[in-house]
Design a protein around this motif. Structure first.
Motif, PDB file in Angstrom:
ATOM      1  N   SER A  85      15.274  20.201 -26.063  1.00 25.70           N
ATOM      2  CA  SER A  85      14.560  21.140 -25.194  1.00 25.70           C
ATOM      3  C   SER A  85      13.058  20.860 -25.204  1.00 25.70           C
ATOM      4  O   SER A  85      12.391  21.026 -24.192  1.00 25.70           O
ATOM      5  CB  SER A  85      14.848  22.583 -25.598  1.00 25.70           C
ATOM      6  N   MET A  86      12.528  20.433 -26.357  1.00 26.56           N
ATOM      7  CA  MET A  86      11.109  20.084 -26.413  1.00 26.56           C
ATOM      8  C   MET A  86      10.824  18.874 -25.531  1.00 26.56           C
ATOM      9  O   MET A  86       9.811  18.832 -24.836  1.00 26.56           O
ATOM     10  CB  MET A  86      10.677  19.811 -27.852  1.00 26.56           C
ATOM     11  N   LEU A  87      11.719  17.891 -25.535  1.00 26.94           N
ATOM     12  CA  LEU A  87      11.526  16.703 -24.707  1.00 26.94           C
ATOM     13  C   LEU A  87      11.600  17.054 -23.226  1.00 26.94           C
ATOM     14  O   LEU A  87      10.835  16.528 -22.417  1.00 26.94           O
ATOM     15  CB  LEU A  87      12.563  15.641 -25.054  1.00 26.94           C
ATOM     16  N   SER A  88      12.518  17.943 -22.861  1.00 22.45           N
ATOM     17  CA  SER A  88      12.630  18.313 -21.443  1.00 22.45           C
ATOM     18  C   SER A  88      11.412  19.115 -20.986  1.00 22.45           C
ATOM     19  O   SER A  88      10.988  19.006 -19.849  1.00 22.45           O
ATOM     20  CB  SER A  88      13.915  19.092 -21.185  1.00 22.45           C
ATOM     21  N   GLU A  89      10.821  19.925 -21.869  1.00 22.74           N
ATOM     22  CA  GLU A  89       9.604  20.663 -21.519  1.00 22.74           C
ATOM     23  C   GLU A  89       8.429  19.709 -21.304  1.00 22.74           C
ATOM     24  O   GLU A  89       7.617  19.925 -20.412  1.00 22.74           O
ATOM     25  CB  GLU A  89       9.261  21.669 -22.610  1.00 22.74           C
TER      26      GLU A  89
END
Length: 90
Positions: free
Chosen positions: A81-85
């Motif tokens: 989720s951090m990478l997608s943000e």
């Protein structure tokens, strides 16, 4: 709503937005639940012959056995989720 996939080990992935709970299989109530799900034919074994450490319960009633711990799966989920943000911010 897009389907988010999370790697649970040995080439297996799950749709995380359909998962309800990550359960440790060391507890007796969870072992009973596993037995019931297996009898209904809704158990999916994704351990590839290794010892199961986590049972993942889905909203469909299916349960997946994973050979990695729930903490590992949660860490992968947070990392994904951090990478997608970061991609959205660019």
């Amino acid at each position: 709503m897009a389907t988010e996939l999370v790697h649970i080990g040995f080439g297996s992935v799950i749709a995380i937005n359909r998962a309800i709970a990550f359960l440790s299989i060391n507890q007796q109530p969870i072992k009973r639940l596993l037995r019931e799900v297996r009898e209904k034919g809704l158990l999916i074994d994704a351990t590839h012959g290794r010892k199961a450490k986590t049972a993942i319960l889905f909203d469909t009633g299916h349960m997946v056995l994973a050979a990695v711990t729930a903490e590992t799966i949660a860490h992968r989920l947070v990392t994904a989720s951090m990478l997608s943000e970061e991609k959205v911010e660019l």
